[in-house]
Design an enzyme around this catalytic site. Structure first.
Site, PDB file in Angstrom:
ATOM      1  N   SER A   1       0.835  -1.216   0.000  1.00  0.00           N
ATOM      2  CA  SER A   1       0.000   0.000   0.000  1.00  0.00           C
ATOM      3  C   SER A   1       0.864   1.259   0.000  1.00  0.00           C
ATOM      4  O   SER A   1       0.540   2.245  -0.682  1.00  0.00           O
ATOM      5  CB  SER A   1      -0.964   0.010   1.188  1.00  0.00           C
ATOM      6  OG  SER A   1      -0.285  -0.185   2.399  1.00  0.00           O
TER       7      SER A   1
ATOM      8  N   HIS B   1      -2.174  -8.760   1.946  1.00  0.00           N
ATOM      9  CA  HIS B   1      -1.821  -7.511   2.638  1.00  0.00           C
ATOM     10  C   HIS B   1      -2.945  -7.179   3.631  1.00  0.00           C
ATOM     11  O   HIS B   1      -3.287  -7.991   4.478  1.00  0.00           O
ATOM     12  CB  HIS B   1      -1.577  -6.439   1.557  1.00  0.00           C
ATOM     13  CG  HIS B   1      -0.956  -5.161   2.037  1.00  0.00           C
ATOM     14  ND1 HIS B   1      -0.333  -5.025   3.250  1.00  0.00           N
ATOM     15  CD2 HIS B   1      -0.864  -3.922   1.439  1.00  0.00           C
ATOM     16  CE1 HIS B   1       0.124  -3.768   3.379  1.00  0.00           C
ATOM     17  NE2 HIS B   1      -0.195  -3.089   2.300  1.00  0.00           N
TER      18      HIS B   1
ATOM     19  N   HIS C   1       5.392 -12.975   7.214  1.00  0.00           N
ATOM     20  CA  HIS C   1       5.659 -11.592   6.789  1.00  0.00           C
ATOM     21  C   HIS C   1       6.815 -11.575   5.807  1.00  0.00           C
ATOM     22  O   HIS C   1       7.724 -12.399   5.894  1.00  0.00           O
ATOM     23  CB  HIS C   1       5.994 -10.696   7.990  1.00  0.00           C
ATOM     24  CG  HIS C   1       5.802  -9.246   7.694  1.00  0.00           C
ATOM     25  ND1 HIS C   1       6.788  -8.471   7.138  1.00  0.00           N
ATOM     26  CD2 HIS C   1       4.714  -8.443   7.832  1.00  0.00           C
ATOM     27  CE1 HIS C   1       6.315  -7.250   6.968  1.00  0.00           C
ATOM     28  NE2 HIS C   1       5.055  -7.196   7.386  1.00  0.00           N
TER      29      HIS C   1
ATOM     30  N   ARG D   1       3.217  -4.897  16.529  1.00  0.00           N
ATOM     31  CA  ARG D   1       1.842  -4.391  16.437  1.00  0.00           C
ATOM     32  C   ARG D   1       0.858  -5.463  16.920  1.00  0.00           C
ATOM     33  O   ARG D   1      -0.187  -5.157  17.471  1.00  0.00           O
ATOM     34  CB  ARG D   1       1.533  -3.968  14.989  1.00  0.00           C
ATOM     35  CG  ARG D   1       2.473  -2.894  14.467  1.00  0.00           C
ATOM     36  CD  ARG D   1       2.301  -2.660  12.977  1.00  0.00           C
ATOM     37  NE  ARG D   1       2.605  -3.835  12.180  1.00  0.00           N
ATOM     38  CZ  ARG D   1       2.420  -3.945  10.878  1.00  0.00           C
ATOM     39  NH1 ARG D   1       1.904  -2.928  10.209  1.00  0.00           N
ATOM     40  NH2 ARG D   1       2.727  -5.052  10.236  1.00  0.00           N
TER      41      ARG D   1
ATOM     42  N   ASP E   1      -2.246  -8.425  11.588  1.00  0.00           N
ATOM     43  CA  ASP E   1      -3.649  -8.765  11.343  1.00  0.00           C
ATOM     44  C   ASP E   1      -4.164  -9.937  12.180  1.00  0.00           C
ATOM     45  O   ASP E   1      -5.363 -10.216  12.171  1.00  0.00           O
ATOM     46  CB  ASP E   1      -3.841  -9.069   9.849  1.00  0.00           C
ATOM     47  CG  ASP E   1      -3.520  -7.856   8.997  1.00  0.00           C
ATOM     48  OD1 ASP E   1      -3.999  -6.762   9.334  1.00  0.00           O
ATOM     49  OD2 ASP E   1      -2.766  -7.991   8.009  1.00  0.00           O
TER      50      ASP E   1
END
Ligand code: HAX
Length: 440
Positions: free
Chosen positions: A242, A272, A319, A328, A374
């Protein structure tokens, strides 16, 4: 000139001069070697872009202007009595490289309120789409529809100097960020609450107002979650799809609305940003198949193995750069431990964390068996009542605007040129390999 713009201009002029001198003296120095498997392998690891706002370390994870997520949770301004950082503070930091004061963040909150008016035709454009259009499609269409407001596009048409490109880019970035929560909440209420929209509350900060307009929970903890969520998803250096797409499209001097809209189309892919929707879908499907909401580790392992045997990936794991659990993920886990430790769905996420890495490691090909950003978000959102997982990537997108648009201001200020890497055909590759072999 507003104080943030003034500060940005000073920093940008200084860095532009410094980089010009550095390139003049060292421009021919080699940065990297590229091997054939990188040419075929999605350009992994090739250093080919300058991105000021953050940098990713495979082991440590993301650092925004040198600060890790735990450091930012400590240092960025919060609302009085609040525990989570305000995303406004992270935007300020990414743009000018300084941790802002509480007054500076309050100024930015006010600026974004002031700039948040969404053009009427954007709502009409969204309403013209079928109600079941995927929220990410509605989001990118809405962003494109706001391009009519672009200062960059107007000023370019009038004949602006190259050295001034950064100025209308800054204006577009600020206006676009200010408008996104209203647009994103509109899409949510339209898609899942019969168009029963909630007016903005201008007494709230940017993230809390978004939480308020979504209308899924009145609880202050949901507002806290949104402050954290919109902070930690904002940027992940420049190479992710992105960010890179926004950068690439912006390099043609497409304005920030068009460039960011393109970046959001990249975020909408399941490898993604769409992975946040895929994770919770995977969890619901697993619980359904196992016939329980409290599965054992053995049951989870069996289901994960059957998913892999069916040739599918385990969403939320792996990843392209990271080689450790994503900080995160850890930040969201810590939030859940503090705010909702007894949630059944969160317990399932934690059990997956115990089970999945070992299984992926056992495959012998997965470079990073650990959870990414995520893997956790959906379970927390479900707890607060945001169950419509097709919407999750829009939340990610609102946050991602902060990083990629701050970076776009830097690209314009540093005079970054049109991006144009070289491609080759497989015939060229075969001939090149034959030549190299004959040389050896
Ligand atoms: N489950 C099963 N297999 C996986 C896997 C996973 N979670 N992650 C990687 N692999 C497989 C790859 O598919 C690849 O298999 P083949 O060689 O058979 O094609 C192999 O392991 C090597 O891949 P890799 O080098 O470790 O990983 P890549 O850099 O190619 O891909 C991905 C990174 C994130 C795309 C990958 O790990 C993946 O598909 N994960 C699941 C989807 C996901 O969670 N995406 C979100 C990532 C974070 C993000 O961008 N969020 O927005």
């Amino acid at each position: 000139m507003d104080p943030l713009k003034q500060k940005f201009n000073e920093k940008a002029s200084a860095l532009r001069t410094e980089m010009r001198a550095l390139l003049k003296e060292h421009g021919t120095q080699k940065v990297d070697e590229v091997i054939l498997s990188q040419v075929f392998g999605g350009a992994r690891g090739i250093k080919m872009m300058v991105w000021e706002t953050s940098q990713l370390d495979p082991i440590e994870g993301i650092r925004f202007r040198g600060y890790s997520i735990p450091e930012l949770k400590e240092l960025l301004p919060k609302i009085p009595g609040g525990k989570e950082p305000l995303p406004e503070g992270l935007f300020w930091l990414m743009l000018v490289g300084e941790i802002p004061t509480e007054e500076e963040v309050a100024w930015l909150t006010e600026q974004w309120r002031h700039r948040s008016n969404v053009p009427e035709h954007t709502f009409k454009t969204i309403d013209s789409l079928p109600a079941d259009t995927h929220p990410m499609t509605q989001f990118t269409v809405a962003i494109a529809s706001m391009q009519t407001e672009s200062c960059f596009s107007r000023r370019y048409g009038e004949g602006i100097k190259k050295t001034e490109y950064w100025d209308p880019t800054y204006e577009d970035a600020m206006n676009l960020i200010a408008r996104l929560p209203r647009v994103a909440a509109y899409i949510y209420r339209r898609s899942y609450h019969n168009g029963d929209h909630i007016a903005p509350d201008f007494s709230l900060d940017w993230a809390a107002n978004y939480a308020h307009m979504l209308g899924v929970s009145d609880h202050d903890d949901f507002k806290s979650l949104m402050r954290l969520y919109l902070t930690i998803h904002a940027d992940h250096e420049g190479g992710n799809a992105s960010a890179h797409t926004t950068h690439l499209v912006g390099s043609t001097l497409s304005d920030p609305y068009l460039a960011f809209g393109a970046g959001m189309n990249a975020l909408a892919g399941p490898l993604h940003g769409l992975a946040n929707q895929e994770v919770i879908k995977f969890i619901f499907k697993m619980l359904d198949a196992l016939g329980t909401t409290t599965p054992t580790n053995n049951q989870i392992a069996e289901y994960v193995n059957s998913t892999l045997a069916a040739g599918q990936v385990i969403p939320g794991y792996g990843h392209a750069v990271l080689r450790q659990p994503d900080p995160r993920f850890t930040a969201q886990k810590e939030f859940a431990e503090a705010y909702l430790p007894n949630s059944e769905i969160v317990q399932v996420v934690w059990k997956l964390f115990e089970v999945v890495p070992g299984i992926l490691q056992g495959l012998g090909k997965v470079k990073n068996p650990w959870p990414n950003v995520d893997a956790h978000s959906g379970a927390i959102l479900v707890h607060y009542g945001l169950k419509e997982y097709s919407y999750y990537t829009v939340l990610f997108g609102v946050s991602r605007a902060l990083g990629v648009l701050a970076a776009q201001c830097w690209s314009r200020a540093l005079g970054m040129p049109l991006e144009r890497p070289k491609s080759v055909t497989s015939k060229w590759v075969k001939e090149w390999v034959a030549k190299e072999v004959s040389k050896a």
